[in-house]
Design a protein around this motif. Structure first.
Motif, PDB file in Angstrom:
ATOM      1  N   ARG A   4      16.428  19.684 -44.318  1.00 49.34           N
ATOM      2  CA  ARG A   4      17.696  19.424 -43.634  1.00 49.34           C
ATOM      3  C   ARG A   4      17.466  19.588 -42.140  1.00 49.34           C
ATOM      4  O   ARG A   4      16.587  20.341 -41.710  1.00 49.34           O
ATOM      5  CB  ARG A   4      18.764  20.411 -44.110  1.00 49.34           C
ATOM      6  CG  ARG A   4      19.258  20.156 -45.523  1.00 49.34           C
ATOM      7  CD  ARG A   4      20.411  21.070 -45.955  1.00 49.34           C
ATOM      8  NE  ARG A   4      20.782  22.140 -45.052  1.00 49.34           N
ATOM      9  CZ  ARG A   4      20.264  23.386 -45.077  1.00 49.34           C
ATOM     10  NH1 ARG A   4      19.342  23.702 -45.961  1.00 49.34           N
ATOM     11  NH2 ARG A   4      20.676  24.300 -44.231  1.00 49.34           N
ATOM     12  N   GLU A   5      18.277  18.906 -41.355  1.00 48.68           N
ATOM     13  CA  GLU A   5      18.103  18.943 -39.898  1.00 48.68           C
ATOM     14  C   GLU A   5      18.141  20.367 -39.364  1.00 48.68           C
ATOM     15  O   GLU A   5      17.322  20.758 -38.533  1.00 48.68           O
ATOM     16  CB  GLU A   5      19.179  18.089 -39.209  1.00 48.68           C
ATOM     17  CG  GLU A   5      18.964  17.979 -37.729  1.00 48.68           C
ATOM     18  CD  GLU A   5      19.801  16.892 -37.084  1.00 48.68           C
ATOM     19  OE1 GLU A   5      19.833  16.875 -35.848  1.00 48.68           O
ATOM     20  OE2 GLU A   5      20.402  16.074 -37.791  1.00 48.68           O
ATOM     21  N   GLU A   6      19.079  21.148 -39.861  1.00 48.12           N
ATOM     22  CA  GLU A   6      19.220  22.532 -39.410  1.00 48.12           C
ATOM     23  C   GLU A   6      17.940  23.328 -39.683  1.00 48.12           C
ATOM     24  O   GLU A   6      17.450  24.056 -38.823  1.00 48.12           O
ATOM     25  CB  GLU A   6      20.418  23.170 -40.127  1.00 48.12           C
ATOM     26  CG  GLU A   6      20.834  24.494 -39.575  1.00 48.12           C
ATOM     27  CD  GLU A   6      21.395  24.411 -38.154  1.00 48.12           C
ATOM     28  OE1 GLU A   6      21.352  25.446 -37.477  1.00 48.12           O
ATOM     29  OE2 GLU A   6      21.857  23.338 -37.716  1.00 48.12           O
ATOM     30  N   LEU A   9      14.976  22.079 -37.368  1.00 52.42           N
ATOM     31  CA  LEU A   9      15.091  22.586 -35.994  1.00 52.42           C
ATOM     32  C   LEU A   9      14.885  24.089 -35.917  1.00 52.42           C
ATOM     33  O   LEU A   9      14.316  24.595 -34.950  1.00 52.42           O
ATOM     34  CB  LEU A   9      16.452  22.209 -35.392  1.00 52.42           C
ATOM     35  CG  LEU A   9      16.572  20.761 -34.943  1.00 52.42           C
ATOM     36  CD1 LEU A   9      17.976  20.486 -34.428  1.00 52.42           C
ATOM     37  CD2 LEU A   9      15.538  20.418 -33.890  1.00 52.42           C
ATOM     38  N   GLU A  25      15.148  20.739 -30.086  1.00 49.08           N
ATOM     39  CA  GLU A  25      15.545  19.361 -30.362  1.00 49.08           C
ATOM     40  C   GLU A  25      14.894  18.381 -29.392  1.00 49.08           C
ATOM     41  O   GLU A  25      14.392  17.332 -29.790  1.00 49.08           O
ATOM     42  CB  GLU A  25      17.067  19.251 -30.274  1.00 49.08           C
ATOM     43  CG  GLU A  25      17.600  17.930 -30.734  1.00 49.08           C
ATOM     44  CD  GLU A  25      19.123  17.896 -30.720  1.00 49.08           C
ATOM     45  OE1 GLU A  25      19.651  16.773 -30.735  1.00 49.08           O
ATOM     46  OE2 GLU A  25      19.762  18.961 -30.690  1.00 49.08           O
ATOM     47  N   ARG A  29      12.306  15.404 -30.522  1.00 51.11           N
ATOM     48  CA  ARG A  29      12.590  13.985 -30.251  1.00 51.11           C
ATOM     49  C   ARG A  29      11.424  13.308 -29.530  1.00 51.11           C
ATOM     50  O   ARG A  29      10.974  12.234 -29.915  1.00 51.11           O
ATOM     51  CB  ARG A  29      13.865  13.839 -29.420  1.00 51.11           C
ATOM     52  CG  ARG A  29      15.123  14.107 -30.204  1.00 51.11           C
ATOM     53  CD  ARG A  29      16.373  14.022 -29.310  1.00 51.11           C
ATOM     54  NE  ARG A  29      17.556  14.224 -30.098  1.00 51.11           N
ATOM     55  CZ  ARG A  29      18.162  13.272 -30.814  1.00 51.11           C
ATOM     56  NH1 ARG A  29      17.687  12.043 -30.810  1.00 51.11           N
ATOM     57  NH2 ARG A  29      19.236  13.544 -31.526  1.00 51.11           N
ATOM     58  N   PRO A  52      14.364  15.052 -41.599  1.00 54.52           N
ATOM     59  CA  PRO A  52      15.816  14.822 -41.526  1.00 54.52           C
ATOM     60  C   PRO A  52      16.081  13.440 -40.925  1.00 54.52           C
ATOM     61  O   PRO A  52      15.288  12.944 -40.115  1.00 54.52           O
ATOM     62  CB  PRO A  52      16.300  15.924 -40.579  1.00 54.52           C
ATOM     63  CG  PRO A  52      15.227  16.950 -40.595  1.00 54.52           C
ATOM     64  CD  PRO A  52      13.942  16.219 -40.848  1.00 54.52           C
ATOM     65  N   GLU A  53      17.191  12.827 -41.310  1.00 56.69           N
ATOM     66  CA  GLU A  53      17.477  11.440 -40.920  1.00 56.69           C
ATOM     67  C   GLU A  53      17.369  11.191 -39.413  1.00 56.69           C
ATOM     68  O   GLU A  53      16.775  10.205 -38.989  1.00 56.69           O
ATOM     69  CB  GLU A  53      18.872  11.036 -41.412  1.00 56.69           C
ATOM     70  CG  GLU A  53      19.164   9.573 -41.128  1.00 56.69           C
ATOM     71  CD  GLU A  53      20.533   9.129 -41.627  1.00 56.69           C
ATOM     72  OE1 GLU A  53      20.782   7.927 -41.596  1.00 56.69           O
ATOM     73  OE2 GLU A  53      21.347   9.992 -42.021  1.00 56.69           O
ATOM     74  N   THR A  54      17.924  12.067 -38.610  1.00 56.50           N
ATOM     75  CA  THR A  54      17.871  11.895 -37.147  1.00 56.50           C
ATOM     76  C   THR A  54      16.431  11.710 -36.677  1.00 56.50           C
ATOM     77  O   THR A  54      16.134  10.835 -35.873  1.00 56.50           O
ATOM     78  CB  THR A  54      18.450  13.150 -36.446  1.00 56.50           C
ATOM     79  OG1 THR A  54      19.790  13.328 -36.890  1.00 56.50           O
ATOM     80  CG2 THR A  54      18.423  13.032 -34.942  1.00 56.50           C
ATOM     81  N   TYR A  55      15.534  12.529 -37.187  1.00 52.72           N
ATOM     82  CA  TYR A  55      14.138  12.493 -36.751  1.00 52.72           C
ATOM     83  C   TYR A  55      13.354  11.396 -37.452  1.00 52.72           C
ATOM     84  O   TYR A  55      12.410  10.854 -36.879  1.00 52.72           O
ATOM     85  CB  TYR A  55      13.504  13.883 -36.921  1.00 52.72           C
ATOM     86  CG  TYR A  55      14.259  14.850 -36.065  1.00 52.72           C
ATOM     87  CD1 TYR A  55      14.114  14.838 -34.684  1.00 52.72           C
ATOM     88  CD2 TYR A  55      15.210  15.702 -36.606  1.00 52.72           C
ATOM     89  CE1 TYR A  55      14.876  15.662 -33.874  1.00 52.72           C
ATOM     90  CE2 TYR A  55      15.971  16.533 -35.802  1.00 52.72           C
ATOM     91  CZ  TYR A  55      15.800  16.506 -34.435  1.00 52.72           C
ATOM     92  OH  TYR A  55      16.561  17.308 -33.631  1.00 52.72           O
TER      93      TYR A  55
END
Length: 131
Positions: A4-6, A9, A25, A29, A52-55
């Motif tokens: 998960r993103e949390e 990170l 973060e 990125r 995670p999707e963002t990354y």
């Protein structure tokens, strides 16, 4: 298993010893955008599927690379993209982010990733190989 993103990170922040989540973060990125430019095909897609999707999206829509960067040039490029970074701090940033990515990837995928990269990236990922 996808992090998960949390959790991703949190691990980057812990390994990079960043004071804020924003610092972790920013490093993630930049470094994943640079890494994405060096990986192709299934290997890049498989790694993205474990992030995670963002990354994952950052990895899949990378900065353009004219040529593969040596590990030293990868660190220099990271330093150039992060405000106030030096090569020393960028080395730390790269290690924090790539070691978490390596954990997410697992051994088999890491072997495939390292086959696509110039020699020496094993150390950046924290997975030194015997020669």
């Amino acid at each position: 298993m996808v992090l998960r993103e949390e959790a991703f990170l949190e691990r980057v922040q812990e390994r990079g010893e960043y004071e804020t989540r924003q610092e972790a973060e920013r490093a993630a990125r930049v470094i994943l955008a640079l890494l994405g430019a060096h990986l192709v095909g299934e290997v890049r897609a498989e790694l993205a599927a474990r992030l995670p999707e963002t990354y994952a999206l950052i990895l899949l829509n990378p900065l353009a690379a004219a040529e593969p960067l040596s590990p030293q040039r990868f660190v220099r490029a990271t330093a150039a993209w992060i405000d106030g970074a030096t090569e020393e701090t960028a080395t730390w940033d790269v290690g924090a982010v790539l070691s978490v990515a390596a954990d997410a990837a697992g051994d088999d995928l890491m072997n495939e990733i390292l086959l696509q990269l110039p020699a020496g990236y094993d150390l950046l990922f924290g997975h030194p190989r015997s020669t």
